[in-house]
Design a protein around this motif. Sequence first.
Motif, mmCIF file in Angstrom:
data_model
loop_
_atom_site.group_PDB
_atom_site.id
_atom_site.type_symbol
_atom_site.label_atom_id
_atom_site.label_comp_id
_atom_site.label_asym_id
_atom_site.label_seq_id
_atom_site.Cartn_x
_atom_site.Cartn_y
_atom_site.Cartn_z
ATOM 1 N N ASP A 97 49.644 10.460 96.395
ATOM 2 C CA ASP A 97 51.047 11.232 96.605
ATOM 3 C C ASP A 97 51.625 9.778 97.861
ATOM 4 O O ASP A 97 52.959 9.281 97.826
ATOM 5 N N PHE A 98 50.829 9.009 98.685
ATOM 6 C CA PHE A 98 51.449 8.014 99.385
ATOM 7 C C PHE A 98 51.572 6.527 98.691
ATOM 8 O O PHE A 98 52.099 5.589 99.310
ATOM 9 N N ASP A 99 50.738 6.418 97.529
ATOM 10 C CA ASP A 99 50.954 5.535 96.672
ATOM 11 C C ASP A 99 52.034 5.538 95.948
ATOM 12 O O ASP A 99 52.352 4.498 95.274
ATOM 13 N N ILE A 100 52.613 6.392 96.262
ATOM 14 C CA ILE A 100 54.512 6.329 95.563
ATOM 15 C C ILE A 100 55.243 6.242 96.055
ATOM 16 O O ILE A 100 55.533 7.661 96.718
ATOM 17 N N MET A 101 56.250 6.281 95.644
ATOM 18 C CA MET A 101 57.137 6.314 95.671
ATOM 19 C C MET A 101 58.152 6.992 94.951
ATOM 20 O O MET A 101 59.210 6.133 93.859
ATOM 21 N N LYS A 102 58.408 8.408 94.753
ATOM 22 C CA LYS A 102 59.347 8.604 93.573
ATOM 23 C C LYS A 102 61.711 8.344 94.107
ATOM 24 O O LYS A 102 62.011 9.529 94.491
ATOM 25 N N THR A 103 61.762 7.493 93.109
ATOM 26 C CA THR A 103 63.250 7.481 93.641
ATOM 27 C C THR A 103 64.186 6.612 92.222
ATOM 28 O O THR A 103 65.179 7.111 92.157
ATOM 29 N N GLY A 104 63.387 6.865 91.401
ATOM 30 C CA GLY A 104 64.091 6.713 90.191
ATOM 31 C C GLY A 104 64.077 5.109 89.759
ATOM 32 O O GLY A 104 64.126 4.306 90.827
ATOM 33 N N LEU A 105 64.275 4.360 88.423
ATOM 34 C CA LEU A 105 64.217 3.016 88.434
ATOM 35 C C LEU A 105 65.401 2.541 88.837
ATOM 36 O O LEU A 105 66.380 2.800 88.259
ATOM 37 N N PRO A 106 65.211 1.906 89.295
ATOM 38 C CA PRO A 106 66.474 1.120 90.079
ATOM 39 C C PRO A 106 67.173 -0.014 88.867
ATOM 40 O O PRO A 106 68.836 0.179 89.097
ATOM 41 N N LYS A 107 67.334 -0.126 87.638
ATOM 42 C CA LYS A 107 67.686 -0.897 86.970
ATOM 43 C C LYS A 107 68.093 0.508 85.992
ATOM 44 O O LYS A 107 69.700 -0.128 85.293
ATOM 45 N N LEU A 108 68.233 1.691 86.525
ATOM 46 C CA LEU A 108 69.037 2.882 85.543
ATOM 47 C C LEU A 108 70.417 3.083 86.826
ATOM 48 O O LEU A 108 70.825 3.709 85.758
ATOM 49 N N ASP A 109 70.787 2.057 87.558
ATOM 50 C CA ASP A 109 71.625 2.456 88.585
ATOM 51 C C ASP A 109 72.913 1.851 87.329
ATOM 52 O O ASP A 109 73.081 0.888 87.574
ATOM 53 N N GLY A 110 73.709 2.692 86.716
ATOM 54 C CA GLY A 110 74.631 2.209 86.686
ATOM 55 C C GLY A 110 75.127 2.102 84.647
ATOM 56 O O GLY A 110 75.758 1.303 84.463
ATOM 57 N N ALA A 111 73.949 2.757 84.357
ATOM 58 C CA ALA A 111 73.065 1.077 82.298
ATOM 59 C C ALA A 111 73.782 2.338 82.232
ATOM 60 O O ALA A 111 74.146 4.159 82.356
ATOM 61 N N LYS A 112 74.917 2.296 81.140
ATOM 62 C CA LYS A 112 75.850 2.813 80.384
ATOM 63 C C LYS A 112 75.282 1.968 78.893
ATOM 64 O O LYS A 112 75.290 1.183 78.523
ATOM 65 N N LEU A 113 75.764 2.990 77.828
ATOM 66 C CA LEU A 113 76.002 2.678 76.955
ATOM 67 C C LEU A 113 76.888 1.775 75.952
ATOM 68 O O LEU A 113 78.290 2.799 76.285
ATOM 69 N N SER A 114 77.683 0.789 75.724
ATOM 70 C CA SER A 114 79.220 0.474 75.162
ATOM 71 C C SER A 114 79.545 1.453 74.091
ATOM 72 O O SER A 114 79.095 1.927 73.042
ATOM 73 N N LYS A 115 80.892 1.731 74.495
ATOM 74 C CA LYS A 115 81.427 2.211 73.763
ATOM 75 C C LYS A 115 81.504 2.228 71.451
ATOM 76 O O LYS A 115 81.907 3.364 71.227
#
Length: 768
Positions: free
Chosen positions: A563-581
Amino acid sequence: MLKVSKFNNNHAFIKQELPDTLVFNLENEKDITVHSSYLSNDDHILKKVNMSDKLIGIIENDQKEYYIHIKNNTLYITPYLNNRTKGSLNILIKQFHNRFIVEPTQFSYSIIDSYTNEKIELNSLLFSEGRKAFLVNAINDSKDPFIHLKISYSNYVTFLEYTNSKKDFAFKTNIISVLTTSQLIFDLNSANELLIQAGDVYQVVRLNDLKQLKDIKLNELFNSHIKNSIYLRLNNRLYIINKRNGKLSIKTDREQHLLYKYSDILIKKKRNYIKLSGMIHYNTEIKPNSLVTKNGVFLSKLTWNTEGSFTAKLKVSQLRQLSNIHNTIFVAIDNKKLHPLHQSSNLKDNRKVLLSFNSKKHAIIIRRNAANNLSIGNLTSLKIYHPWHKFKIKIARKVAGMYKLINRNGKINVFFEKEASKAVESGKYVFESAASNQSIKSKNVFILDKKSQQYPSMKKKWNSKIIERFSFKNYLYVFLADYFISSELSNHVINTRIFNDKLNDKIKATPLYFLQHGIIFMKPHDNPQNSGFHKENMTNNIVKSVVSSDVEAKEFNIMGYNDFDIMKTGLPKLDGAKLSKDADKITYMPTWRPWEESEVFNGNIQKTTYYQSLMDIIKVFDQAGMLDKLQIAAHNKFAEFAKSHFGNYKNIFVEDPTDTLTNSAIYITDISSIILDAAYRGSYPIFYWKDFDTIIEKHGGTTPVNEDNAPGAVVYSENELIKTVKEVINNNYKISNQIKENYKKINEFDDNRNTERVIAELIKDDVL
């Protein structure tokens, strides 16, 4: 679908393996093609040859086994083991007791236990070394023999034997290979008794005694039948018969100790070949005559100049054709491998990379592997192997050393993404957050190739903080870096593979905060022997890795990370990631198949299963009248070669897979993690698992994903895929609650604060 289950690399090597075609080269002379249409209930003659009887290979097709072998100067492929046809293998079965009944079947023989009526049909396991249990919890009468059957073919000997300690009957297969010419005949009385015979003279050697004593005297009557040392392998253990100090004996030991005392290899690049020369001090008078790869590809003749001194010339043009990325060099006798070409430890020379240069579009690398054996690398050409870049790397290392002496304070963090060629993943988002934060005092730079689509905008925005890939500063900052922060492993600061000792030493030593380019869930990674990412095998200095859920963290735990080797944060690149309308494309991206990489850059794209998978999808969409909706996101190792090989279909290929994430209403893959990015944005995920089992097997290990927990629809054929795609479109791309629930277990974060959590972790660890 054709699948090779066994192949004899002492006599042939595979050139091409596709679902319906196998091409192999026989004795470095003839290319032989096996097509699925050849496989039936009849023998098929492949070629007339002038060779002794032997088994070349075994293939499976539609759960049926076929044997490629030579019999009576004819190369056959046949399903028969029972000698009922002209092309059948001729298996000899000797019975020592009447308990087990042998009965012919359509293709083979059944072995029936008359006591219990249990039976088994003989198959390809007869040609696989080792023990295969037949009857468990069995009883063998005290008056009965331990060995009931002996089954022989060529150099394969199998015993049906009772084992007291295990209380079972098992088939025990042994393989005898004589590497040198011999007038002696070798056979087995049991797995522990080697029979040596010449005319009426014979002797039985107990192998367990030989392994303990290392040397057993042989009958002097054999003397007239032995002109030179005889080398043989029994189940991969080496034995030597020779006469020394007037004593004829058979010896065994650890292979290297048995063969030679010392070896020293020199390597020089000539105009169009590489010259290998040196000394091998063998313990006998043997002089091998060739160099081959592990797969049996002939590399060069060996010329022996004086006692223990040899030369070999490896043509560069031939090395460019090697189908594998890495090729250990073996010393061989008539193409039969004797031992790896080994470099004895030399304290004056600690180099791993002995020679590196570009040749046309290839990089040829000669190096010592972990076992100190010589290996040839055939890779895509790279600037770092040009003499000018080698000089820049050397100077950068010296400058960095002086800089560190003067500037002891202030951390330097180096950010990058895949092969320093993109700025679209988590590395970019964390870098920009750190670079724009005025309270952060560390120096943060981003390595980026000038050819990247993102380079102009990134350079304009961040100026000197953007470092051009392959520049002097790129090399300098590798040596200056206190930390690497990246969505890829450390070597991607320059390239996927780097063969430069000084760069590699620094890259492997530098602490890495691994942001991941995708969520680890589907690709096999639980086998520590096959997974380079397993902590036990990891050569990069990973401090912490980003994960997106407890489910993913568990997969890291399986690979040895705590558990000390891991940071449970989520992938930064997914912040605000959306599909075009207006997203309406259907994207297919199969996962990369690294075992086919060499075929791709050698120009043999059409010989790969990766190519065939793409063509299968393109054709079925074309037939369905939906080609205008389809786009292919090929792996970057394939994409640069793809357009010139797909004719009228070349325009459906997308150069950067990231571009497909915003315009895809449906996303299709086998086990690529990119589908999890697409699903986060709202694309409908479909898993196309036609080749699922093969891909998992080739990657090694197992995968936690299955039909029940897959975060998407699962299909197994092109027709099923098209049917599902049409249903999704007709249902207005509505994603079921089950798929959403499965996805949420894999990626718990949807608050667009992943980058913020990573930055906080880096500040807490005193990195920023």
